[in-house]
Design a protein around this motif. Sequence first.
Motif, PDB file in Angstrom:
ATOM      1  N   ALA A 117    -121.825  36.475  75.159  1.00 22.65           N
ATOM      2  CA  ALA A 117    -122.978  36.433  74.253  1.00 22.65           C
ATOM      3  C   ALA A 117    -123.660  35.070  74.293  1.00 22.65           C
ATOM      4  N   SER A 118    -122.845  34.002  74.278  1.00 22.91           N
ATOM      5  CA  SER A 118    -123.426  32.654  74.252  1.00 22.91           C
ATOM      6  C   SER A 118    -124.065  32.279  75.584  1.00 22.91           C
ATOM      7  N   SER A 119    -123.549  32.834  76.678  1.00 19.97           N
ATOM      8  CA  SER A 119    -124.118  32.489  77.985  1.00 19.97           C
ATOM      9  C   SER A 119    -125.298  33.378  78.367  1.00 19.97           C
ATOM     10  N   LEU A 120    -125.259  34.638  77.932  1.00 20.37           N
ATOM     11  CA  LEU A 120    -126.311  35.596  78.309  1.00 20.37           C
ATOM     12  C   LEU A 120    -127.470  35.664  77.333  1.00 20.37           C
ATOM     13  N   CYS A 121    -127.158  35.430  76.038  1.00 22.47           N
ATOM     14  CA  CYS A 121    -128.148  35.647  74.968  1.00 22.47           C
ATOM     15  C   CYS A 121    -128.805  37.028  75.131  1.00 22.47           C
ATOM     16  N   PRO A 122    -128.008  38.098  75.055  1.00 22.03           N
ATOM     17  CA  PRO A 122    -128.540  39.439  75.292  1.00 22.03           C
ATOM     18  C   PRO A 122    -129.579  39.856  74.246  1.00 22.03           C
ATOM     19  N   ASP A 123    -130.365  40.852  74.596  1.00 19.59           N
ATOM     20  CA  ASP A 123    -131.406  41.338  73.686  1.00 19.59           C
ATOM     21  C   ASP A 123    -130.828  42.219  72.593  1.00 19.59           C
ATOM     22  N   ASP A 179    -111.051  41.889  65.072  1.00 17.85           N
ATOM     23  CA  ASP A 179    -111.798  42.942  64.393  1.00 17.85           C
ATOM     24  C   ASP A 179    -113.288  42.764  64.640  1.00 17.85           C
ATOM     25  N   GLY A 180    -113.993  43.887  64.789  1.00 18.81           N
ATOM     26  CA  GLY A 180    -115.427  43.838  65.048  1.00 18.81           C
ATOM     27  C   GLY A 180    -116.221  43.118  63.980  1.00 18.81           C
ATOM     28  N   MET A 181    -115.758  43.186  62.726  1.00 21.02           N
ATOM     29  CA  MET A 181    -116.463  42.505  61.633  1.00 21.02           C
ATOM     30  C   MET A 181    -116.523  40.994  61.905  1.00 21.02           C
ATOM     31  N   GLU A 182    -115.431  40.470  62.464  1.00 25.58           N
ATOM     32  CA  GLU A 182    -115.358  39.046  62.789  1.00 25.58           C
ATOM     33  C   GLU A 182    -116.415  38.683  63.838  1.00 25.58           C
ATOM     34  N   ILE A 183    -116.599  39.585  64.800  1.00 23.07           N
ATOM     35  CA  ILE A 183    -117.593  39.355  65.855  1.00 23.07           C
ATOM     36  C   ILE A 183    -119.002  39.374  65.277  1.00 23.07           C
ATOM     37  N   ILE A 184    -119.278  40.338  64.392  1.00 22.75           N
ATOM     38  CA  ILE A 184    -120.599  40.417  63.756  1.00 22.75           C
ATOM     39  C   ILE A 184    -120.903  39.112  63.032  1.00 22.75           C
ATOM     40  N   ARG A 185    -119.952  38.664  62.208  1.00 23.66           N
ATOM     41  CA  ARG A 185    -120.177  37.435  61.441  1.00 23.66           C
ATOM     42  C   ARG A 185    -120.375  36.227  62.352  1.00 23.66           C
ATOM     43  N   SER A 186    -119.611  36.178  63.442  1.00 27.16           N
ATOM     44  CA  SER A 186    -119.737  35.065  64.385  1.00 27.16           C
ATOM     45  C   SER A 186    -121.108  35.077  65.069  1.00 27.16           C
ATOM     46  N   LEU A 187    -121.537  36.259  65.534  1.00 26.59           N
ATOM     47  CA  LEU A 187    -122.837  36.369  66.203  1.00 26.59           C
ATOM     48  C   LEU A 187    -123.976  35.996  65.254  1.00 26.59           C
TER      49      LEU A 187
END
Length: 236
Positions: free
Chosen positions: A43-49, A61-69
């Motif tokens: 995510a940090s290298s690609l900066c996807p749309d 957990d996916g919730m952790e990923i959401i909060r991080s993003l």
Amino acid sequence: MHKFTVLLIEDEKSISDFTSRTLTSHNYRVVCASTGAEALSLASSLCPDIFLLDLGLPDMDGMEIIRSLRTWSGSPIIVVSARTLEDDKVRALDAGADDYLTKPFGTSELLARIRTSLRHSNKVNSDNGLPQHPYQAKGLKIDFFKRTITIHEEAVHLTPIEYKIVAFLAQNSGKVMTYSAVMNNVWGPYAESDNKILRVNMANIRRKLEKNPAQPVYIFTEVGVGYRMADDEEIS
């Protein structure tokens, strides 16, 4: 020429392969991650749309990923999960996800949700934070500058609170907005957690907007989660 880059975060290879093939055939560029750590690195290298995220990953957990993003990225996040509990949907949306799709899902629905999220993320706003164009769907028109609402050019009179609810949903049309998100926007962060006042206002709104409130065409209830406004037909 690829339109948009999708970061697909999914640990089940069969689902990942199928989804990747589907999106690639519709001209999306797809990059896959099978763990949370891999996803955050990409995510940090690609900066996807846009992100497609499964909540049940092996390492976090996916919730952790959401909060991080959400600490740095404004790109849409669509949760694609086998979890069907309303609490899971509410938590994901309140954490910053834009939409929630329950497995198994149809290809057409997935593509439609992606198109809606991408349109909204690329919607150009004016300097005062309002959309530059009125909301229009199925004869309903909302002019955010004039604060007017018409249905088939007939004026609809809402109270200030009712207008604020409808305008907020319209500005996020096509996306599920949780009860708490609507209440925070309308009544502020210290609003009571009980959503009874919201339900009362929504009942009044539906009586004014819908031909048959029991079968709405403009504002749909996602039971136990929140509301979704019909997609804006004018967004391109």
